[in-house]
Design an enzyme around this catalytic site. Sequence first.
Site, short mmCIF file in Angstrom:
data_model
loop_
_atom_site.label_atom_id
_atom_site.label_comp_id
_atom_site.label_asym_id
_atom_site.label_seq_id
_atom_site.Cartn_x
_atom_site.Cartn_y
_atom_site.Cartn_z
N GLY A 319 -27.55 2.15 -17.02
CA GLY A 319 -27.38 1.09 -17.99
C GLY A 319 -28.22 -0.12 -17.68
N ALA A 320 -28.20 -0.53 -16.41
CA ALA A 320 -28.94 -1.71 -15.98
C ALA A 320 -29.00 -1.72 -14.46
CB ALA A 320 -28.26 -2.99 -16.49
N MET A 321 -29.82 -2.66 -13.91
CA MET A 321 -30.01 -2.73 -12.46
C MET A 321 -30.14 -4.19 -12.04
SD MET A 321 -30.27 -1.37 -9.53
CE MET A 321 -30.61 -2.30 -8.02
N GLU A 322 -29.48 -4.53 -10.91
CA GLU A 322 -29.30 -5.91 -10.50
C GLU A 322 -30.40 -6.49 -9.64
OE1 GLU A 322 -26.87 -3.40 -7.44
OE2 GLU A 322 -27.32 -3.35 -9.59
N ASN A 323 -31.63 -5.95 -9.67
CA ASN A 323 -32.70 -6.49 -8.84
C ASN A 323 -32.63 -8.03 -8.81
OD1 ASN A 323 -33.93 -3.73 -9.04
ND2 ASN A 323 -34.35 -4.43 -11.12
N HIS A 355 -22.02 -7.88 -15.54
CA HIS A 355 -22.01 -6.99 -14.37
C HIS A 355 -23.20 -7.26 -13.47
CE1 HIS A 355 -20.98 -3.00 -12.49
NE2 HIS A 355 -22.25 -3.08 -12.14
N GLU A 356 -24.40 -7.29 -14.07
CA GLU A 356 -25.61 -7.46 -13.25
C GLU A 356 -25.70 -8.85 -12.65
OE1 GLU A 356 -26.84 -4.71 -12.60
OE2 GLU A 356 -25.82 -3.71 -14.26
N GLU A 378 -20.19 -2.33 -6.45
CA GLU A 378 -19.96 -1.91 -7.82
C GLU A 378 -18.53 -2.17 -8.31
OE1 GLU A 378 -22.30 -1.43 -9.62
OE2 GLU A 378 -23.95 -0.79 -8.34
#
Length: 945
Positions: A319-323, A355-356, A378
């Site tokens: 869905g997405a990524m928290e870089n 969330h991210e 998470e």
Amino acid sequence: MQSRLRGTSLRHHLLAAALLVALTAQCSASAGQGEESSSETISLLATNGQPFPWNKMRLPSSVSPLRYDLLIHPNLTTLDFTGSVKITVEVKEDTGFVVLHSKHLQISKAVIQQGGGGTSPLQVLEYPAYEQVALLSATPLVTNRLYVISIEYAANLSESFHGFYKSTYRTQEGEVRVLASTQFEPTAARLAFPCFDEPAFKANFSIKIRREAKHIALSNMPLVKSEALGGGLLEDHFDMSVKMSTYLVAFIVSDFVSVSKMSDNGVKISVYAVPEKIDQAHFALEAAAKLLDFYEDYFKIPYPLPKQDLAAIPDFQSGAMENWGLTTYRESALLFNPKTSSASEKLGITMIIAHELAHQWFGNLVTMEWWNDLWLNEGFAKFMEYVSVNITNPELQVEDYFLGQCFNAMEVDALSSSHPISTPVQNPAQIQEMFDDVSYEKGACILNMLRDFLTADAFKIGIIRYLRRYSYENTRNEHLWESLTNICQSDDLDEGRLQGDGFCAGNQQLSATAKWYMHDELDVKTMMNTWTLQQGFPLISVSVRGREVRLSQERYLKGSDPSQSSQYLWHVPLTYITSNSNTVHRFLLKTKNDVLFLPEEVEWIKFNVGMNGYYIVHYEGEGWDALINLLQKNHTALSSNDRASLLNNAFQLVSIRKLPLDKALDLTLYLKHETEIMPVTQGLSELIPLYKLMEKRDMSDVENKMKGYIVQLFRELIDRQTWSDEGSVSQRMLRSYLLMFACVRGYQPCVDKAERLFQEWKESNGNLSLPSDVVLAVYSVGAQTPEGWDFLFEQYRRSLFSAVKSQIKSALTISRMPHKLQWIMEQSLQGDTLKTQDLPYVVVHVSKNPAGHKHAWEFLKTNWHTLVKKFDLGSRSIAHMVTGVTNQYSTWEMLEEVRGFFEALEESGSQLRCVQQAVESIEENIRWMDKNLDKVKGWLQRNHL
């Protein structure tokens, strides 16, 4: 990362290492398997036949990185890249070699330098099974000294969704444009540059990227300067990063454009997208600014970077990524058009961003030491979605949906193939398998339970302490529990600010649980270890005799072997209300059996108030009858969450033969009076699977009676729905859900209305604006004819809006034309018009269709190796397909077919946790049908259906 291994080939290794590799590097081994003892004694051989100096999958601790100076030059025409990296390392123990990670990188040069001296060459040995290279030094590396390792290398852009990979999009004019983006979590930074690719090896990163003038480059930190190199090339220099793990590094080379604004606290926030879609970025921009400000205020820790970019990537697996500083998203998870996006899409985008951005603190600032504690990242981010959005966007009514997360987790956690939240893992596939409902949803649910028990104020103080104590460091489970213990004692890092909240400053208005943490009678670590170090969850049995309430606990476990649950014991923070008191009472159950006493006799008692606890409850004797009667006479005497939890618990108890099916079905009769979204959707979630099992067995008579019962149950509520976008978010989402259900089930008034709207929309060539909350029902009815299906697909191809594409794609999979269903799966695999990123969802949706379930299973088998190569064995995408395609089968024939297919795979696919879950689910379905099918028929007959 919002909702994600790679196969290991042994062909290039010598026979002497084969046994070890098969044992320790098998990519499909289930989690919980540690290092094999043989790794201590068997020497490994590098690809050139020389001894490899390290024999473990985890890197040695003798050398640690301090800083990376990374230069990347991608070529978006030839689809490859070159790179060079200088890694400043500190030697912790004398050694003659450095081991780090590298995968599919062709290293051309490696040298080492100490102090101001000259460079010395390093011999490079490769051991692909562990994705490691060893750099051998001619002279020893001495403890406490700093060295600089310089490596030059080249590689192809990845064709999958991880590492430094190729993504494409098509303009409205039909031109295909290429970009390159990264996805490194959990173990893919090693595909982009040689590195110490484990979360505890934090370092600072200085990144330079070469690009053509027509492109831009993005990375974690702001651009400092651009230098012209000649030949049309530019080199972008980005600022030095904060100290962080390799999986958080990110860079993008693309033709994206952006919109920006400053947050109230002075952080520049930008949303990047392809040029033709940038007008859909404004909702995400406003949401991100509001959420980032909220987190800074809530955590009382400033966001440490000067900017936060959010980028919509055309091809993206999760869905997405928290870089850190450059969060990346699916386009559908970030881009929003008020005219075409539904209420659920607005809620979903907001929660994914929440969330991210929560990860910028939980995960980025404070990072788990190893992937066994992934839930610290998470579970917290999932939990904070609800905390943050509830405050920043109260109109979204996010509290209505948290319960569903816990029910989803329990479905997985009720199987013997589940795992503890904190589970030992070693190889990349085991790590990938940790990104599941247990780490995310169960992690969030036990945090919610703990917050409810400690009170929100106490919980907040504890997690702020946790973040302050361990900023820029790595943590384990126990560090969190220690931070949540004795919260009102002074801490060197409190700076007086926690006392200023008033909670600990002589506040006398504390809840009934205050004595447990104010006087250290509550051992948070001991209590929470029962929830994180053992799998599953408790079933609490309640027996009321006068004023005496007898309590017992056991593990809730589906299956035929009840002995597996006997050794489990939890510290359960029970809550309850009664017919005589709406006050929430609390009781900490630490033993197998206990007794509590009520001040007076009651007509009914309801435990797990609001379903804030991660446990289910069985009411023995007349307990269930009393609650069923209550709901039939006055269902609003209980909250909507309590009503939903009773529905869930009743059917869960049927599965383990604690409650007769008749009783659970009797409970559902009250639903004809229900109007709230959680009980309605939970009721549908319990009843629909019953006829779905029958669909796979060709039992049309009883199947149609069950469908008729469900439609009859909700007919009045369906008839009251307007075909509009009016009402609150929950009302709009309920409308969308009900109309979709009614139309697909063939409820004629719904079908007639949908057909009229579809025809009007089709005659306008797709230009008529339909209410966004009803379009899925309209499209689904339209997709039942060949002409309607083809028209929808053409609209899908033309649309620039992710919401429209998503709605049409779902409708296309509901068609009853098998050749269309087969075609859409093949097109998704091809990845031209339909993106391959969406293939798992397409396959699973087709599998739920009575006309498509056999095609979906055959498609999964036929294309298994291609799917594993694209999505990674062990990934959440593969798991979604394996369980989604098989979990409605209920015959011995299909059980043997599913088991036989996976056992025959050379990757030992039968050892994947998702395969074990699939097999267990089919076994459970067989048991359920054998025991309950006749009871379903009898109950329907008695109720004149």
